[in-house]
Design a protein around this motif. Structure first.
Motif, PDB file in Angstrom:
ATOM      1  N   CYS A  32      -7.929  26.116   3.336  1.00  0.00           N
ATOM      2  CA  CYS A  32      -7.077  25.262   4.153  1.00  0.00           C
ATOM      3  C   CYS A  32      -6.173  24.427   3.252  1.00  0.00           C
ATOM      4  CB  CYS A  32      -7.900  24.368   5.080  1.00  0.00           C
ATOM      5  SG  CYS A  32      -9.014  23.238   4.229  1.00  0.00           S
ATOM      6  N   SER A  33      -5.186  23.787   3.878  1.00  0.00           N
ATOM      7  CA  SER A  33      -4.182  23.027   3.120  1.00  0.00           C
ATOM      8  C   SER A  33      -4.735  21.653   2.800  1.00  0.00           C
ATOM      9  CB  SER A  33      -2.901  22.899   3.936  1.00  0.00           C
ATOM     10  OG  SER A  33      -2.397  24.167   4.253  1.00  0.00           O
ATOM     11  N   ILE A  34      -5.534  21.585   1.747  1.00  0.00           N
ATOM     12  CA  ILE A  34      -6.224  20.323   1.468  1.00  0.00           C
ATOM     13  C   ILE A  34      -5.248  19.179   1.192  1.00  0.00           C
ATOM     14  CG2 ILE A  34      -8.390  21.331   0.701  1.00  0.00           C
ATOM     15  CD1 ILE A  34      -7.434  20.892  -2.190  1.00  0.00           C
ATOM     16  N   GLU A  35      -4.064  19.507   0.660  1.00  0.00           N
ATOM     17  CA  GLU A  35      -3.125  18.424   0.349  1.00  0.00           C
ATOM     18  C   GLU A  35      -2.313  18.010   1.574  1.00  0.00           C
ATOM     19  OE1 GLU A  35      -3.775  17.043  -2.271  1.00  0.00           O
ATOM     20  OE2 GLU A  35      -4.597  18.576  -3.615  1.00  0.00           O
ATOM     21  N   ASN A  36      -2.537  18.676   2.689  1.00  0.00           N
ATOM     22  CA  ASN A  36      -1.877  18.311   3.947  1.00  0.00           C
ATOM     23  C   ASN A  36      -2.965  18.232   5.021  1.00  0.00           C
ATOM     24  OD1 ASN A  36      -0.066  17.888   6.043  1.00  0.00           O
ATOM     25  ND2 ASN A  36       0.539  20.050   6.177  1.00  0.00           N
ATOM     26  N   PRO A  37      -3.724  17.136   4.979  1.00  0.00           N
ATOM     27  CA  PRO A  37      -4.925  17.069   5.810  1.00  0.00           C
ATOM     28  C   PRO A  37      -4.753  17.385   7.295  1.00  0.00           C
ATOM     29  CG  PRO A  37      -5.016  15.355   4.168  1.00  0.00           C
ATOM     30  CD  PRO A  37      -3.680  16.016   4.022  1.00  0.00           C
ATOM     31  N   PRO A  38      -3.681  16.987   7.971  1.00  0.00           N
ATOM     32  CA  PRO A  38      -3.605  17.388   9.388  1.00  0.00           C
ATOM     33  C   PRO A  38      -3.630  18.910   9.564  1.00  0.00           C
ATOM     34  CG  PRO A  38      -2.030  15.645   8.937  1.00  0.00           C
ATOM     35  CD  PRO A  38      -2.585  16.069   7.607  1.00  0.00           C
ATOM     36  N   ALA A  39      -2.937  19.631   8.702  1.00  0.00           N
ATOM     37  CA  ALA A  39      -2.960  21.092   8.796  1.00  0.00           C
ATOM     38  C   ALA A  39      -4.336  21.636   8.434  1.00  0.00           C
ATOM     39  CB  ALA A  39      -1.896  21.697   7.881  1.00  0.00           C
ATOM     40  N   ALA A  40      -4.968  21.010   7.446  1.00  0.00           N
ATOM     41  CA  ALA A  40      -6.309  21.453   7.059  1.00  0.00           C
ATOM     42  C   ALA A  40      -7.275  21.288   8.222  1.00  0.00           C
ATOM     43  CB  ALA A  40      -6.789  20.658   5.847  1.00  0.00           C
ATOM     44  N   VAL A  41      -7.192  20.140   8.879  1.00  0.00           N
ATOM     45  CA  VAL A  41      -8.089  19.893  10.007  1.00  0.00           C
ATOM     46  C   VAL A  41      -7.836  20.907  11.117  1.00  0.00           C
ATOM     47  CG1 VAL A  41      -8.641  18.250  11.841  1.00  0.00           C
ATOM     48  CG2 VAL A  41      -8.436  17.457   9.489  1.00  0.00           C
ATOM     49  N   ALA A  42      -6.577  21.201  11.381  1.00  0.00           N
ATOM     50  CA  ALA A  42      -6.258  22.179  12.433  1.00  0.00           C
ATOM     51  C   ALA A  42      -6.871  23.534  12.110  1.00  0.00           C
ATOM     52  CB  ALA A  42      -4.740  22.293  12.595  1.00  0.00           C
ATOM     53  N   GLU A  43      -6.794  23.931  10.843  1.00  0.00           N
ATOM     54  CA  GLU A  43      -7.353  25.219  10.459  1.00  0.00           C
ATOM     55  C   GLU A  43      -8.873  25.221  10.552  1.00  0.00           C
ATOM     56  OE1 GLU A  43      -5.908  27.968  10.178  1.00  0.00           O
ATOM     57  OE2 GLU A  43      -7.483  29.214   9.270  1.00  0.00           O
ATOM     58  N   ILE A  44      -9.488  24.129  10.142  1.00  0.00           N
ATOM     59  CA  ILE A  44     -10.944  24.016  10.263  1.00  0.00           C
ATOM     60  C   ILE A  44     -11.343  24.138  11.730  1.00  0.00           C
ATOM     61  CG2 ILE A  44     -12.919  22.446  10.010  1.00  0.00           C
ATOM     62  CD1 ILE A  44     -11.446  21.288   7.507  1.00  0.00           C
ATOM     63  N   GLU A  45     -10.626  23.420  12.590  1.00  0.00           N
ATOM     64  CA  GLU A  45     -10.933  23.470  14.021  1.00  0.00           C
ATOM     65  C   GLU A  45     -10.750  24.883  14.577  1.00  0.00           C
ATOM     66  OE1 GLU A  45     -12.349  21.219  15.730  1.00  0.00           O
ATOM     67  OE2 GLU A  45     -12.121  19.455  14.451  1.00  0.00           O
ATOM     68  N   ARG A  46      -9.791  25.617  14.004  1.00  0.00           N
ATOM     69  CA  ARG A  46      -9.500  26.959  14.515  1.00  0.00           C
ATOM     70  C   ARG A  46     -10.632  27.931  14.228  1.00  0.00           C
ATOM     71  NH1 ARG A  46      -6.959  31.996  13.268  1.00  0.00           N
ATOM     72  NH2 ARG A  46      -7.215  31.583  11.036  1.00  0.00           N
ATOM     73  N   VAL A  47     -11.279  27.815  13.085  1.00  0.00           N
ATOM     74  CA  VAL A  47     -12.258  28.849  12.674  1.00  0.00           C
ATOM     75  C   VAL A  47     -13.707  28.373  12.652  1.00  0.00           C
ATOM     76  CG1 VAL A  47     -10.536  30.079  11.309  1.00  0.00           C
ATOM     77  CG2 VAL A  47     -12.011  28.396  10.191  1.00  0.00           C
ATOM     78  N   ALA A  48     -13.922  27.062  12.803  1.00  0.00           N
ATOM     79  CA  ALA A  48     -15.276  26.538  12.585  1.00  0.00           C
ATOM     80  C   ALA A  48     -16.301  27.058  13.584  1.00  0.00           C
ATOM     81  CB  ALA A  48     -15.259  25.010  12.603  1.00  0.00           C
ATOM     82  N   HIS A  49     -15.869  27.550  14.729  1.00  0.00           N
ATOM     83  CA  HIS A  49     -16.827  28.075  15.700  1.00  0.00           C
ATOM     84  C   HIS A  49     -17.564  29.280  15.118  1.00  0.00           C
ATOM     85  CE1 HIS A  49     -13.285  30.632  16.149  1.00  0.00           C
ATOM     86  NE2 HIS A  49     -14.149  31.578  16.486  1.00  0.00           N
ATOM     87  N   ASP A  50     -16.920  29.960  14.158  1.00  0.00           N
ATOM     88  CA  ASP A  50     -17.545  31.115  13.502  1.00  0.00           C
ATOM     89  C   ASP A  50     -18.485  30.590  12.419  1.00  0.00           C
ATOM     90  OD1 ASP A  50     -18.220  33.347  11.959  1.00  0.00           O
ATOM     91  OD2 ASP A  50     -16.239  34.272  12.209  1.00  0.00           O
TER      92      ASP A  50
END
Lengths: 378, 361
Positions: free
Chosen positions: B141-159
């Motif tokens: 994920c885009s660690i240096e852009n935390p809002p995008a990182a969080v969005a990506e985590i939310e997208r895949v974390a169910h797996d």
């Protein structure tokens, strides 16, 4: 081999004499340097906001910066106190800024001799002329107010490391004074100290038979960690051990000990409990990756144990005696550790109690006096 | 010359199961991500390339072991089937944690970075997790852009096959800084660890004294970088704010841990007034929250010193997880990594139980 002996006599006897391998003498005020500065700089400092470096390596009032009793008495202060900020002046004379307080607290209290290592942050000055003028003034001040007044003291040459050719020039200017035994270099520099950028400085240090004293601190303008700037001084303070490790890696890798084989280094206020594991890793990677550093013909750990000594504070040691001996075993040398008070700094733990009393008589003597005596010529 | 030795099949029948905390699912090239990228980004990459802050490249002598190269000729580690045959099967690897080393997370162009991160995670799902049930993975994920990182985590974390969020070893700020806290919040919410894998840079010189000259210095440096990040996580109070969070340090070594704990505690005893939010000894946070993988394993100078190190770790030796770093040039063979003579119980835990507990396997 390091052996542990708990000697009851040692515990109850009068403290043994030591050689204090690091005292951080500080400039009491801007005006204290005026006798040693050209008129141009006196005028500039009187007429503008420039009063010399403003970014000390330790925050001035930090709990680790100055212990009680480290401020000179009024009668011990030679130079007038003016030239400092009102807040600084109100706090009293600058800690460790007069020979009298060092005599009182260190030399007359059981130290046979001591090595001054001034933390004056010359490296924070971008203006090269200011840097060299002030470095020269600090060194001339050290000669007049410390070395010529107290034969039990030796001192470190302060240099503008940020401009190596000026650092070399200053070393050449004062190295002839027998009281100067070391060149003080901040451990935080703009480039790793092994870099060829600094080889002229290593050459001058070796040729003048001086020790390179790498001390805690530095204001080079690059971040203090590989991940940028930490929020708290506590972090920078802890992370400094990593910078010391980095610099050892650089100095060995760049062939400083190969090109300048008489180089002697003192790590000042670095801690030592990290050194063993660092040398394991460095030796391992050297085996794999020495193709591009072919001048490093022996394991890095051998170079370090031969050329480098370390002050014992901060102890950063376990309290458990068995593990203390493991740390010393990892360090792998009886000849590296040197007692230092780092006056006026504050450190946790008493070195005699936490470390020295666990050592055999021979090794204890090395730590208290003999390793520093061999390095600095006491 | 590199020679490939035949592996004995009989090994598999007798050897105990292994859990590997650092397994590299490699791309053959960035084209491996094209099925997961829009044409807009494919064109962008072909024209403008990928771009991170420059200057941090120290040329290696080799990246991967040649003897791990698949018969197809693709890059070692880029084919799940071959990695399974070459490594997972013969070493009886029960589970391996994928750590993808890709341009995702390192880009200056944050839109591109977000697209790359999603592409990497989709590639991991389709080409690694789905075909190979022994694998688990790290979220790019885009660690240096935390809002995008969080969005990506939310997208895949169910797996739940994603077990941790991936940071490089030298991000733009020390890892405890507030900038990254939204990522920690998202990770904690989903029961994901925070994992820091050695190397990389987001623009800062790779040491606290500027840029070194030689690759060997880059390769010795991860211990210093990891310590700065651990110090930051502890000092900033990340583990008070997120008490369930675990920090997994990969490929940064582990010999430095005891001395760091002694040093941090001593420093904190003097400077605690600067950090009144910290209620406990720094070493307590470290003992609870820090986990470490073995590769490159420490090679002390004397036999017995490894056991001494384990003694200094104490209970925290349970936080050490075996890692191979397969298929990189300096990967550790499970049979030779840990020293002969190491206490068998500790060895067994490092090879299996510690990883099993950490990753809930």
């Amino acid at each position: 081999m390091i052996e542990a002996q708990i000697n009851d006599d040692q515990r109850t006897a009068v403290r043994q004499s030591v050689i204090d391998a690091a005292i951080h003498n500080d400039v009491p005020s801007t005006r204290a340097l005026f006798p040693y500065l050209p008129a141009f700089w006196i005028e500039h400092m009187e007429q503008t906001l420039f009063k010399g470096p403003t970014e000390p390596y330790y925050p001035t009032n930090s709990p680790v910066a100055a212990r009680p009793g480290s401020r000179p008495n009024e009668d011990e202060v030679i130079a007038p106190l003016t030239g400092r900020s009102r807040a600084a002046a109100a706090a009293g004379p600058t800690p460790a800024s007069a020979v009298g307080v060092v005599r009182r607290e260190i030399l007359d209290a059981g130290a046979e001799g001591a090595v001054l290592c001034s933390p004056y942050p010359i490296d924070s000055l971008h203006n090269p002329d200011a840097a060299i003028a002030l470095a020269s003034a600090v060194n001339d001040w050290q000669i007049a107010e410390w070395l010529d007044k107290e034969p039990r003291l030796k001192a470190s040459i302060v240099v503008p490391i940020q401009i190596p050719e000026l650092a070399v020039r200053e070393i050449e200017r004062v190295a002839g004074h027998p009281g100067f035994v070391q060149v003080a270099l901040p451990i935080r520099t703009a480039h790793p100290l092994g870099s060829r950028i600094y080889h002229s400085v290593w050459e001058a240090i070796e040729r003048n038979n001086l020790v390179a004293g790498l001390q805690f601190g530095g204001m080079p303008g690059v971040p203090p960690t590989p991940s940028g700037w930490p929020s708290y001084f506590l972090e920078e303070y802890v992370d400094m051990a990593g910078v010391f490790a980095t610099q050892l890696t650089s100095i060995v890798s760049e062939g400083v000990f190969d090109r300048f084989p008489r180089t002697r280094i003192a790590l000042i206020e670095s801690g030592f409990s990290w050194i063993g594991p660092h040398l394991w890793r460095f030796d391992k990677e050297w085996k794999n990756l020495r193709r591009l550093i072919p001048w490093v013909k022996r394991p890095p750990s051998e170079y370090v144990r031969e050329h480098v000594k370390v002050t014992i504070q901060p102890l950063d040691c376990p309290t458990d005696r068995r593990q203390v001996m493991q740390v010393l075993d990892q360090l792998g040398s009886d000849d590296m550790l040197m007692y230092a008070s780092h006056f006026p700094r504050v450190h946790a733990g008493d070195p005699e109690d936490r470390l020295i009393r666990h050592l055999s008589d021979d090794v204890a003597q090395k730590v208290r006096t003999e390793n520093a005596r061999a390095l600095y010529g006491f | 010359m590199v020679q490939t030795l035949a592996r004995s099949e009989s090994r598999l029948k007798t050897r105990p199961a292994l859990i590997d905390g650092d397994f590299h699912n490699e791309m053959n090239s960035i084209k491996d991500l094209y099925p997961y990228l829009s044409s807009r980004w494919k064109t962008h990459i072909e024209t403008h390339g990928v771009r991170g802050p420059g200057g941090a490249y120290y040329p290696r002598f080799m990246d991967h072991r040649e003897d791990a190269r698949p018969p197809s000729g693709r890059v070692s580690g880029s084919e799940v089937g071959w990695s399974a045959k070459d490594y997972l099967d013969p070493y009886n690897v029960a589970h391996a944690i994928c750590i993808p080393l890709t341009p995702a997370g390192r880009q200056l162009n944050f839109e591109l970075d977000a697209a790359l991160a999603s592409a990497v995670n989709d590639w991991q799902i389709n080409e690694w997790l789905n075909p190979e049930p022994r694998l688990r993975a790290s979220i790019a994920c885009s660690i240096e852009n935390p809002p995008a990182a969080v969005a990506e985590i939310e997208r895949v974390a169910h797996d739940k096959r994603f077990v941790q969020v991936q940071f490089s070893g030298r991000p733009q700020e020390p890892m405890g800084r507030r900038k990254y806290w939204p990522i920690y919040e998202a990770a904690a919410k989903h029961g994901l660890h925070i994992m820091s894998h050695a190397f990389g840079s987001y623009g800062n010189p790779i040491t606290g004294a500027g840029w070194p000259s030689f690759y060997v210095e880059d390769h010795v440096g991860p211990a210093q970088a990891a310590q700065a990040n651990v110090v930051s996580m502890v000092t900033e109070g990340v583990f008070d704010a997120f008490p369930t969070l675990k920090f997994v340090s990969v490929e940064n070594g582990f010999g430095w841990v005891p001395s760091l704990m002694w040093r941090m505690d001593a420093a904190w005893s003097l400077l605690k007034s600067e950090v009144p939010h910290l209620k406990r000894l720094p070493s307590e946070y470290i003992r609870e929250h820090l986990y470490l993988t073995t590769q490159p394993v420490e090679e002390p100078h004397k036999p017995g010193q490894f056991a001494d190190l384990m003694e200094q770790f104490g209970d925290m030796a349970d936080h050490i997880v075996f890692a191979s770093d397969y298929p990189h040039w300096d990967s550790d063979d499970p049979d030779f990594a840990l020293p002969v003579g190491l206490n068998e119980e500790i060895k067994a835990k490092i090879h299996y139980e510690n990883g099993r507990k950490l990753y809930n396997l």
